[in-house]
Motif scaffolding. Structure first.
Motif, PDB file in Angstrom:
ATOM      1  N   PRO A   1      28.381 -30.133  64.599  1.00 15.52           N
ATOM      2  CA  PRO A   1      27.702 -31.282  65.196  1.00 15.52           C
ATOM      3  C   PRO A   1      28.551 -32.540  65.024  1.00 15.52           C
ATOM      4  N   LYS A   2      28.449 -33.448  65.942  1.00 14.49           N
ATOM      5  CA  LYS A   2      29.217 -34.693  65.874  1.00 14.49           C
ATOM      6  C   LYS A   2      28.580 -35.624  64.852  1.00 14.49           C
ATOM      7  N   LEU A   3      29.380 -36.126  63.932  1.00 11.22           N
ATOM      8  CA  LEU A   3      28.884 -37.034  62.903  1.00 11.22           C
ATOM      9  C   LEU A   3      28.902 -38.473  63.396  1.00 11.22           C
ATOM     10  N   THR A   4      27.892 -39.245  62.997  1.00  7.55           N
ATOM     11  CA  THR A   4      27.908 -40.672  63.277  1.00  7.55           C
ATOM     12  C   THR A   4      28.886 -41.349  62.312  1.00  7.55           C
ATOM     13  N   GLU A   5      29.178 -42.606  62.559  1.00  4.72           N
ATOM     14  CA  GLU A   5      30.101 -43.321  61.681  1.00  4.72           C
ATOM     15  C   GLU A   5      29.554 -43.394  60.257  1.00  4.72           C
ATOM     16  N   ARG A   6      28.262 -43.682  60.110  1.00  5.54           N
ATOM     17  CA  ARG A   6      27.675 -43.733  58.772  1.00  5.54           C
ATOM     18  C   ARG A   6      27.745 -42.373  58.097  1.00  5.54           C
ATOM     19  N   GLU A   7      27.467 -41.305  58.839  1.00  2.74           N
ATOM     20  CA  GLU A   7      27.521 -39.962  58.261  1.00  2.74           C
ATOM     21  C   GLU A   7      28.930 -39.614  57.801  1.00  2.74           C
ATOM     22  N   ARG A   8      29.936 -40.073  58.546  1.00  2.00           N
ATOM     23  CA  ARG A   8      31.314 -39.802  58.130  1.00  2.00           C
ATOM     24  C   ARG A   8      31.623 -40.506  56.806  1.00  2.00           C
ATOM     25  N   PHE A   9      31.217 -41.769  56.695  1.00  2.00           N
ATOM     26  CA  PHE A   9      31.424 -42.491  55.433  1.00  2.00           C
ATOM     27  C   PHE A   9      30.638 -41.829  54.312  1.00  2.00           C
ATOM     28  N   LEU A  10      29.395 -41.454  54.608  1.00  2.00           N
ATOM     29  CA  LEU A  10      28.537 -40.821  53.610  1.00  2.00           C
ATOM     30  C   LEU A  10      29.186 -39.538  53.091  1.00  2.00           C
ATOM     31  N   LEU A  11      29.712 -38.740  54.000  1.00  2.00           N
ATOM     32  CA  LEU A  11      30.332 -37.478  53.624  1.00  2.00           C
ATOM     33  C   LEU A  11      31.596 -37.712  52.799  1.00  2.00           C
ATOM     34  N   ARG A  12      32.370 -38.710  53.144  1.00  2.00           N
ATOM     35  CA  ARG A  12      33.565 -39.030  52.361  1.00  2.00           C
ATOM     36  C   ARG A  12      33.202 -39.398  50.929  1.00  2.00           C
ATOM     37  N   TYR A  13      32.138 -40.183  50.780  1.00  4.60           N
ATOM     38  CA  TYR A  13      31.742 -40.617  49.440  1.00  4.60           C
ATOM     39  C   TYR A  13      31.157 -39.452  48.629  1.00  4.60           C
ATOM     40  N   VAL A  14      30.470 -38.528  49.311  1.00  2.46           N
ATOM     41  CA  VAL A  14      29.991 -37.330  48.625  1.00  2.46           C
ATOM     42  C   VAL A  14      31.175 -36.518  48.111  1.00  2.46           C
ATOM     43  N   LEU A  15      32.214 -36.392  48.921  1.00  6.50           N
ATOM     44  CA  LEU A  15      33.417 -35.660  48.510  1.00  6.50           C
ATOM     45  C   LEU A  15      34.099 -36.332  47.323  1.00  6.50           C
ATOM     46  N   GLU A  16      33.930 -37.648  47.205  1.00  2.00           N
ATOM     47  CA  GLU A  16      34.494 -38.374  46.066  1.00  2.00           C
ATOM     48  C   GLU A  16      33.644 -38.204  44.811  1.00  2.00           C
ATOM     49  N   GLY A  17      32.430 -37.660  44.954  1.00  8.11           N
ATOM     50  CA  GLY A  17      31.553 -37.441  43.811  1.00  8.11           C
ATOM     51  C   GLY A  17      30.744 -38.653  43.406  1.00  8.11           C
ATOM     52  N   LEU A  18      30.559 -39.621  44.321  1.00 12.04           N
ATOM     53  CA  LEU A  18      29.807 -40.832  43.992  1.00 12.04           C
ATOM     54  C   LEU A  18      28.308 -40.539  43.930  1.00 12.04           C
ATOM     55  N   THR A  19      27.587 -41.293  43.103  1.00  8.44           N
ATOM     56  CA  THR A  19      26.130 -41.179  43.034  1.00  8.44           C
ATOM     57  C   THR A  19      25.522 -41.930  44.214  1.00  8.44           C
ATOM     58  N   ASN A  20      24.220 -41.725  44.421  1.00  4.38           N
ATOM     59  CA  ASN A  20      23.537 -42.443  45.507  1.00  4.38           C
ATOM     60  C   ASN A  20      23.644 -43.950  45.335  1.00  4.38           C
ATOM     61  N   ARG A  21      23.543 -44.420  44.083  1.00  7.87           N
ATOM     62  CA  ARG A  21      23.644 -45.855  43.831  1.00  7.87           C
ATOM     63  C   ARG A  21      25.030 -46.378  44.194  1.00  7.87           C
TER      64      ARG A  21
ATOM     65  N   ARG B   1      24.396 -30.784  47.501  1.00 14.08           N
ATOM     66  CA  ARG B   1      25.681 -31.446  47.674  1.00 14.08           C
ATOM     67  C   ARG B   1      26.841 -30.463  47.622  1.00 14.08           C
ATOM     68  N   ALA B   2      26.737 -29.478  46.734  1.00 15.00           N
ATOM     69  CA  ALA B   2      27.814 -28.495  46.630  1.00 15.00           C
ATOM     70  C   ALA B   2      27.989 -27.756  47.958  1.00 15.00           C
ATOM     71  N   GLN B   3      26.874 -27.377  48.577  1.00 15.79           N
ATOM     72  CA  GLN B   3      26.956 -26.716  49.877  1.00 15.79           C
ATOM     73  C   GLN B   3      27.504 -27.673  50.932  1.00 15.79           C
ATOM     74  N   LEU B   4      27.132 -28.938  50.831  1.00 11.42           N
ATOM     75  CA  LEU B   4      27.624 -29.932  51.780  1.00 11.42           C
ATOM     76  C   LEU B   4      29.137 -30.078  51.677  1.00 11.42           C
ATOM     77  N   VAL B   5      29.665 -30.058  50.444  1.00 13.46           N
ATOM     78  CA  VAL B   5      31.112 -30.136  50.250  1.00 13.46           C
ATOM     79  C   VAL B   5      31.798 -28.963  50.939  1.00 13.46           C
TER      80      VAL B   5
END
Length: 215
Positions: free
Chosen positions: A151-171, A200-204
């Motif tokens: 599926p095509k990611l929105t700009e926010r989803e792309r940033f969100l996914l990058r930060y998840v890959l970095e291991g950042l918390t929601n805060r 999150r692990a599955q998302l990675v």
């Protein structure tokens, strides 16, 4: 994924009573952590999921059982909380299978009680907990010959996914994006549904398989 309340309610599943006793002594002084049950078998644990459990601390070696079977059964039963595997060590292949089945993270038993409590809080606040060796196994498990339709990611989803890959918390993600922690949780839930994952692990793993060209 179920969000954690102010007090994180824990269920302990480990077939060694001495280790469970050690966990109790470590966790009880923490005012924001509360043990609502402890058990030695998958059957016992499945019967305690209705106690308002936010997170399960799971050993992989349960005598005649393996933790993987419990993870699969708990998810099949509709448990939406966190499952943090606390283990003396497992193979990379088993780690990948646990994460694919719905485990939220993996922590070695060699770590201190302080690190365990910090990891519990981090996972409950949307962060990641995965030993480097198992992250490497997860990356290597990606079949790069597959090209599923993504599926095509929105700009926010792309940033969100990058930060998840970095291991950042929601805060931490909220601070980066300039939005509230609640908005991050809502966006993550939408992203989980969009790419059909539960953790999150599955998302990675899905990100590495399907979305590298969009990140």
């Amino acid at each position: 994924m179920k969000t954690a309340s102010k007090t994180i309610h824990l269920l302990l599943l480990d077939d060694h009573e001495m280790f469970r006793d050690g966990l109790v002594r470590t966790i009880e002084p923490e005012t924001d952590l509360k043990i609502v049950g402890q058990c030695a078998t998958s059957a016992e644990a499945l019967g305690m999921l209705d106690r308002g459990v936010d997170m399960i601390l799971l050993d992989v070696d349960l005598g005649n059982e393996r933790g993987l079977g419990f993870v699969e059964a708990a998810r099949a039963a509709g448990f939406e909380g966190y499952i943090l595997v606390v283990t003396a060590g497992i193979s990379g292949q088993e780690a990948v299978r646990l994460l694919q089945a719905g485990a939220t993270g993996i922590l070695h038993k060699r770590h201190s009680g302080k690190i365990l409590c910090e990891s519990i809080r981090r996972v409950a606040n949307g962060g990641s907990c995965l030993e480097d060796a198992y992250l490497t196994s997860l990356i290597r498990s990606v079949d790069r010959t597959q090209t599923p339709a993504s599926p095509k990611l929105t700009e926010r989803e792309r940033f969100l996914l990058r930060y998840v890959l970095e291991g950042l918390t929601n805060r931490e993600i909220g601070a980066r994006l300039g939005i509230s922690k609640g908005a991050v949780k809502a966006s993550l839930r939408q992203l989980f549904e969009k790419v059909s994952v539960r953790s999150r692990a599955q998302l990675v793993k899905v990100a590495l398989e399907q979305f590298q060209d969009q990140l």
